[in-house]
Design a protein around this motif. Sequence first.
Motif, short mmCIF file in Angstrom:
data_model
loop_
_atom_site.label_atom_id
_atom_site.label_comp_id
_atom_site.label_asym_id
_atom_site.label_seq_id
_atom_site.Cartn_x
_atom_site.Cartn_y
_atom_site.Cartn_z
N GLN A 160 67.83 -4.76 47.56
CA GLN A 160 68.49 -4.89 48.86
C GLN A 160 67.64 -4.36 50.02
O GLN A 160 67.99 -4.55 51.19
CB GLN A 160 69.83 -4.12 48.83
CG GLN A 160 70.85 -4.72 47.87
CD GLN A 160 71.99 -3.77 47.58
OE1 GLN A 160 72.12 -2.73 48.23
NE2 GLN A 160 72.81 -4.10 46.60
N ALA A 161 66.52 -3.72 49.71
CA ALA A 161 65.70 -3.08 50.74
C ALA A 161 65.00 -4.11 51.62
O ALA A 161 64.69 -5.22 51.19
CB ALA A 161 64.68 -2.16 50.09
N THR A 162 64.74 -3.70 52.86
CA THR A 162 63.96 -4.53 53.78
C THR A 162 62.47 -4.25 53.57
O THR A 162 62.09 -3.30 52.88
CB THR A 162 64.32 -4.22 55.24
OG1 THR A 162 63.95 -2.85 55.51
CG2 THR A 162 65.80 -4.41 55.50
N LEU A 163 61.65 -5.07 54.18
CA LEU A 163 60.20 -4.89 54.10
C LEU A 163 59.81 -3.51 54.63
O LEU A 163 59.02 -2.79 54.01
CB LEU A 163 59.50 -5.99 54.90
CG LEU A 163 57.97 -6.06 54.76
CD1 LEU A 163 57.60 -6.63 53.40
CD2 LEU A 163 57.37 -6.92 55.87
N GLU A 164 60.40 -3.12 55.78
CA GLU A 164 60.07 -1.82 56.39
C GLU A 164 60.50 -0.66 55.49
O GLU A 164 59.78 0.35 55.37
CB GLU A 164 60.74 -1.70 57.76
CG GLU A 164 60.17 -2.58 58.85
CD GLU A 164 60.62 -4.03 58.74
OE1 GLU A 164 61.56 -4.29 57.95
OE2 GLU A 164 60.05 -4.89 59.43
N GLU A 165 61.66 -0.79 54.86
CA GLU A 165 62.16 0.30 53.99
C GLU A 165 61.27 0.45 52.76
O GLU A 165 61.02 1.57 52.30
CB GLU A 165 63.60 0.01 53.59
CG GLU A 165 64.58 0.22 54.74
CD GLU A 165 65.98 -0.29 54.45
OE1 GLU A 165 66.91 0.13 55.16
OE2 GLU A 165 66.15 -1.13 53.52
N LEU A 166 60.79 -0.67 52.20
CA LEU A 166 59.88 -0.59 51.06
C LEU A 166 58.57 0.08 51.44
O LEU A 166 57.98 0.83 50.66
CB LEU A 166 59.60 -1.99 50.51
CG LEU A 166 60.73 -2.66 49.71
CD1 LEU A 166 60.41 -4.13 49.48
CD2 LEU A 166 60.94 -1.96 48.38
N MET A 167 58.11 -0.17 52.68
CA MET A 167 56.84 0.40 53.14
C MET A 167 56.92 1.91 53.39
O MET A 167 55.89 2.56 53.57
CB MET A 167 56.39 -0.32 54.41
CG MET A 167 55.92 -1.75 54.15
SD MET A 167 55.68 -2.72 55.67
CE MET A 167 54.41 -1.77 56.50
N MET A 181 51.53 -5.83 52.09
CA MET A 181 51.33 -6.91 51.13
C MET A 181 52.09 -6.65 49.83
O MET A 181 52.74 -7.55 49.28
CB MET A 181 49.82 -7.10 50.84
CG MET A 181 49.02 -7.60 52.02
SD MET A 181 49.62 -9.20 52.64
CE MET A 181 49.23 -10.24 51.24
N LEU A 182 52.02 -5.40 49.36
CA LEU A 182 52.71 -5.05 48.11
C LEU A 182 54.22 -5.11 48.30
O LEU A 182 54.96 -5.53 47.40
CB LEU A 182 52.28 -3.65 47.65
CG LEU A 182 52.67 -3.24 46.23
CD1 LEU A 182 52.27 -4.30 45.21
CD2 LEU A 182 52.04 -1.90 45.87
N ALA A 183 54.70 -4.71 49.48
CA ALA A 183 56.14 -4.78 49.77
C ALA A 183 56.62 -6.22 49.72
O ALA A 183 57.70 -6.52 49.18
CB ALA A 183 56.43 -4.16 51.14
N LYS A 184 55.80 -7.16 50.26
CA LYS A 184 56.16 -8.58 50.21
C LYS A 184 56.19 -9.08 48.77
O LYS A 184 57.07 -9.86 48.38
CB LYS A 184 55.15 -9.40 51.02
CG LYS A 184 55.34 -9.31 52.52
CD LYS A 184 54.33 -10.20 53.24
CE LYS A 184 54.56 -10.15 54.75
NZ LYS A 184 53.55 -10.98 55.47
N THR A 185 55.23 -8.62 47.97
CA THR A 185 55.18 -9.01 46.55
C THR A 185 56.44 -8.56 45.83
O THR A 185 57.01 -9.30 45.02
CB THR A 185 53.94 -8.37 45.88
OG1 THR A 185 52.75 -8.81 46.55
CG2 THR A 185 53.86 -8.75 44.41
#
Length: 621
Positions: free
Chosen positions: A591-598, A606-610
């Motif tokens: 459920q996390a967003t790209l920013e939250e994963l980063m 790039m890894l967050a997008k993966t």
Amino acid sequence: MLAKNAGFLYNRTMDIIKEKLIGLPQTPGCYIMKDRTGTVIYVGKAVNLKRRVSQYFHANVKGEKVRRMVENIADFEYVVTQTEIDALSLESNLIKKHKPRYNILLKDDKQYPYIRVDVKSDFPTFTIARRIKKDGAKYFGPFMGGVSIKDVLEILNLAFQIRPCTIKIDQAKPKRPCLHYHMHKCLSPCSGACEKGEYRERVLEAIDFLTGNDEHVESILTQKMQHFAALEQFEVAIRFKNQLSMLDKIKQKRLTSLSRFLNLDVIAYETDGIYRVINVLFVRSGRMQGALRYELSDLSDDKEESLENFILQFYKEERELPDEVLVNGSESTYPVLENYLKTLYGKVVSVWTPKVGVKKQLLDMSVANAREYLEKTIERIQAKDEMTVRAAERLQNLLSLSRYPKRMECYDISNISGVDKVGSMVVFVNGEPAKEEYRRFKIKTVQGANDFESLKEVLTRRLQKLGTEEESRFPRPDLIIIDGGKGQLSSVKKVFDDYGVRGIDLISLAKREEEVFLPNQELPIVISHRDSALKLLQRIRDEAHRFAITYHRNLRDKHEMSLVLETFSGIGKAKAKALLLHFKSFDKIKQATLEELMEVPGIGKMLAKTILDACHTKEKQ
């Protein structure tokens, strides 16, 4: 012969106590009652030590609990203080330290939430807090009585567009606006869409709402609902309509005769001469928030002493102190309580009994609630007493334990084929679970499925804390219970002997026949299945088993989730562990967003997008 020796010891004890009573001073202070093992069983304070302590040993002592306590007194100590306030403060500290069996020990499993905002932050966010800390932040609440704290936060987001996330904001490196911005729930300061001053104004408006100004919020929500309805964005309009319904529920709790800046606790005491209860009503920002009810477990027949002891424990560090405390007690004790609270918290609190007006009506309401609670729960209070304190007393007699088992610890082991081995320690105090004292152990030194060796490791790690600085966090138990039979007991007894442990009773409870084994005793003790003492042992054993199984399952689930994450390109064990540590579950990662994963260390863009792509692919499978 034994009876004669017991009678001799009792008479000798009473002779010693009578001698000490003669030497008691007629000054303020605290007295500490002890049993024959030296365990503190009661702490009290007195304006006149000699008069107060002597009352316990008069022939006409009232109350069954008082008589039972007096029968267990083998000695007492006292500390002289300069003032009654000093005695009150010392009493509070001694009760916290010793947790005496016959003092009030409040158990409030319901941790009602607060809203916290750190006003010192450049871009504050409003979050849920379970405890109040002295960290300079503002706290609002507690929220109870049908008002959902999540709905209140939703109102803050919709009405004032306060950001719901806690990510670090660096305006020199703006981020892309997230979904909350597009849903009109955030001003997006992280993307530079608003300035610090504009955001600060919204925060102050939100604080104004939390302190009771409902009209401004109602106006904002209504305007926004109508605006989006006119644009035919009906889903957004319905969100605002739902929050207006919640706002209406909040408004209905307002007491029209009280200022919206008024914060009160209304404490009422009721007794039938045997059992005692307390009802507390909470009024915050002029709104009735709800109520808490307590059964008093102390032995005092004195109403003022019971109220004082309750207030000492009720206003702990993590509880909000109101501006006024309304009490149905004696006004002679109020100045002492006011000075005590001021000394402890640095805040002036008015403690008093209103005679007329809406505050008198509030106190009458609290008294009526306390009376109703007492009438409806006397049988339950009696049953609870029988299943807890009385059961522990029976256990002491049936098993010839060296002392009353005030603190009992029970241990269990859980594993599947020797994988993810864990141990559990659960704690019961005076026959009731003390869940904040539970501990979990990962088995580190044992290979394969070996419950005997696992138990030895867990008990070794536990007993190593005795006599060290850590004993304040892990107090010495009176009784240790092992889930198992004679073999498990012998295994643990060897650890006791290796460490020279004395003064702690040890038993095991075998599941099949529910037999109780004692060290150095060949035959087990069989307790009737109807006996409350056996039921107490079963409860603590079953709780240890449940706690161990739950921990084992959590570890197994995390292990399986880590393996799933490691199948993602670029994710190894270290990054998988960091992700699970940050998000706690695989569902939250999805459920996390790209920013939250980063925000996770080692996870770049790039890894967050993966990770997001892999999660979405797995969801479709």
